[in-house]
Write a protein that holds these residues in place. Structure first.
Motif, PDB file in Angstrom:
ATOM      1  N   ASN A  58       5.966  -3.911   6.081  1.00 16.47           N
ATOM      2  CA  ASN A  58       4.590  -3.651   5.637  1.00 16.47           C
ATOM      3  C   ASN A  58       3.758  -4.926   5.635  1.00 16.47           C
ATOM      4  OD1 ASN A  58       5.369  -0.994   5.254  1.00 16.47           O
ATOM      5  ND2 ASN A  58       5.688  -1.236   3.048  1.00 16.47           N
ATOM      6  N   ILE A  63      -0.001  -3.048   7.323  1.00 17.55           N
ATOM      7  CA  ILE A  63      -0.285  -1.626   7.103  1.00 17.55           C
ATOM      8  C   ILE A  63       0.606  -1.130   5.965  1.00 17.55           C
ATOM      9  CG2 ILE A  63      -0.281   0.686   8.121  1.00 17.55           C
ATOM     10  CD1 ILE A  63      -0.536  -0.637  10.852  1.00 17.55           C
ATOM     11  N   PRO A  64       0.025  -0.675   4.852  1.00 22.73           N
ATOM     12  CA  PRO A  64       0.837  -0.162   3.754  1.00 22.73           C
ATOM     13  C   PRO A  64       1.714   0.999   4.212  1.00 22.73           C
ATOM     14  CG  PRO A  64      -1.445  -0.444   3.059  1.00 22.73           C
ATOM     15  CD  PRO A  64      -1.425  -0.621   4.544  1.00 22.73           C
ATOM     16  N   ASN A  65       2.974   0.925   3.858  1.00 21.60           N
ATOM     17  CA  ASN A  65       3.932   2.004   4.140  1.00 21.60           C
ATOM     18  C   ASN A  65       4.241   2.183   5.623  1.00 21.60           C
ATOM     19  OD1 ASN A  65       4.150   2.804   1.340  1.00 21.60           O
ATOM     20  ND2 ASN A  65       2.098   3.695   1.578  1.00 21.60           N
ATOM     21  N   ASP A 123      -3.618   9.677   4.477  1.00 15.12           N
ATOM     22  CA  ASP A 123      -4.211   8.653   3.612  1.00 15.12           C
ATOM     23  C   ASP A 123      -3.095   8.158   2.685  1.00 15.12           C
ATOM     24  OD1 ASP A 123      -5.736   7.008   2.106  1.00 15.12           O
ATOM     25  OD2 ASP A 123      -6.841   8.596   1.050  1.00 15.12           O
ATOM     26  N   ASP A 125      -2.491   4.663   1.354  1.00 15.25           N
ATOM     27  CA  ASP A 125      -2.829   3.248   1.170  1.00 15.25           C
ATOM     28  C   ASP A 125      -2.023   2.576   0.057  1.00 15.25           C
ATOM     29  OD1 ASP A 125      -4.690   3.414   3.179  1.00 15.25           O
ATOM     30  OD2 ASP A 125      -6.338   3.957   1.826  1.00 15.25           O
ATOM     31  N   THR A 126      -1.368   3.344  -0.796  1.00 13.56           N
ATOM     32  CA  THR A 126      -0.587   2.763  -1.885  1.00 13.56           C
ATOM     33  C   THR A 126       0.852   2.545  -1.430  1.00 13.56           C
ATOM     34  OG1 THR A 126      -1.958   3.927  -3.509  1.00 13.56           O
ATOM     35  CG2 THR A 126       0.153   3.050  -4.272  1.00 13.56           C
ATOM     36  N   GLU A 127       1.299   1.298  -1.440  1.00 12.79           N
ATOM     37  CA  GLU A 127       2.648   0.989  -0.960  1.00 12.79           C
ATOM     38  C   GLU A 127       3.694   1.524  -1.925  1.00 12.79           C
ATOM     39  OE1 GLU A 127       4.585  -2.873   1.045  1.00 12.79           O
ATOM     40  OE2 GLU A 127       4.272  -3.096  -1.118  1.00 12.79           O
TER      41      GLU A 127
END
Length: 394
Positions: A58, A63-65, A123, A125-127
């Motif tokens: 990551n 890029i998150p996740n 969507d 965006d939270t890792e």
């Protein structure tokens, strides 16, 4: 948790290395090659799934996740490799096997593309490093991506279970044991990893929290399943070779009495002093050297010694074979003494073949060595410097 996952990857990877110990031969064998590819991909899945790896991926990509589609795509590739392995294992007409392999690759290739596309549309965006499946279980597109990779993996494992159950009834020995280990590993994957994942995801859909099933229970179950599967893949291929090396080591040691007696006579090239030589290679060198020494000692055979010891052994109630071995051991010890003392060959010397030279393999030499170790002359020859029998013991 990363350490546990990395250890599972190491076990899986070592299994692949052991099977691929002869790369040129393995590449030409579709079954061996597909087995190694499946195991190697399984090891990569564990490496990619480790939280430490996910965090690094990551961070590198920004890029998150991003590690999620990478891991799920790798898991789908592993599932495809398992199906290909089963196709090659089953065998059949080459065109049919090739067609089925291409269909499997196309199906799982489309699945990998779908996983990537769904992740790009989602969507996320939270890792999330350990609970992504449950955290995003209700998120559009992520929900479909998670379900898709689970279904693809479940299909491969269920097919593997069915094939192992069927074939385990048709084979015996190590292959049956290997199939049962693979079956237990696949069942543990289905019940311990996939079922817990499905349960935790469905619980999220219904507003419940069973995340511990996905984050705490599933990873060690997957690691144990991988261990069982790798053992099942490797055992039928490697255990016969390991047992052969073990038997070679035993024969090598049992030849010690004979080698101690004749090594000073042998003119065979000395084996390389390499500590990494396998027991069978060492045994082959010793066998060649002993046969060379027996050929050199043949002119010194005194048949009067052999006949006297044979008659004594028969009179003592020993079987003809045991009497022959005892007689040949005594004659050989006498010949070694004569050769060491540089005496002239006896007048009774003639054409005679030892039992050890009439049979193939090392069995005859081992019997002669054991008979020599049991005889008083043989014991004295092992204690004497240079392997020669002292005149007082002849």
């Amino acid at each position: 948790m990363s350490l546990v996952v990395y250890l599972a990857a190491l076990v899986f990877g070592m299994s692949s290395v052991l099977l691929l110990r002869r790369p040129r031969t393995a590449v030409r064998n579709p079954l061996t090659l597909s087995t190694c590819v499946a195991i190697a991909l399984g090891a990569l899945v564990f490496v990619c799934a480790a939280p430490a790896t996910l965090s690094a991926v990551n961070e590198l990509t920004g890029i998150p996740n991003f590690g999620a589609p990478l891991t799920y795509g790798m898991l789908s590739a592993y599932s495809c490799a398992v199906v290909v392995l089963l196709i090659n294992w089953r065998g059949g007409p080459r065109e049919r096997v090739r067609r089925m392999v291409l269909c499997s690759v196309a199906a799982y290739g489309a699945l990998v593309v779908a996983v990537v596309v769904l992740f790009a549309l989602a969507d996320a965006d939270t890792e999330r490093l350990t609970d992504l499946d449950t955290y995003y279980a209700t998120t559009p597109f992520m929900r479909e991506m998670i379900l898709l990779y689970l279904v693809g993996h479940s299909a491969a494992m269920l097919v593997m279970c069915a094939v192992c159950v069927k074939w385990a009834r048709e084979v015996t020995g190590l292959l049956r044991i290997g199939l049962r280990l693979i079956l237990w590993g696949a069942l543990l994957d289905v019940l311990g990893f996939q079922l817990t994942k499905y349960t935790a995801v469905v619980a999220r859909w219904r507003g419940h929290d069973l995340d511990f099933l996905s984050t705490t229970l599933a990873p060690p179950m997957a690691s144990l399943a991988a261990l069982l599967c790798s053992a099942g893949f490797v055992l039928p291929r490697l255990l016969p070779a390991v047992l052969a090396q073990w038997r070679g080591l035993g024969d090598y040691r049992r030849l010690d009495p004979l080698w101690s007696l004749v090594k000073s006579v042998s003119t065979a090239p000395k084996p390389p002093a390499a500590w990494w030589q396998l027991p069978q290679a060492r045994l082959q060198w010793r066998e060649v050297s002993i046969h060379d020494a027996l050929l050199a000692l043949a002119p010194y055979f005194d048949h009067r010694v052999r006949e006297r010891v044979r008659d004594t052994a028969l009179g003592a109630g020993r079987s003809p074979h045991e009497a022959r071995l005892a007689a040949e051991a005594a004659m050989l010890a006498d010949a070694a003494r004569r050769a060491a003392a540089r005496e002239e060959p006896p007048e009774t010397a003639g054409t005679y073949r030892l039992h050890a030279t009439e049979v193939s393999g090392t069995g005859g030499l081992v019997e002669l060595a054991q008979a020599l170790g049991r005889s008083p002359a043989g014991a004295a020859s092992n204690a004497a410097p240079g392997g020669a029998v002292p005149p007082s013991m002849a």
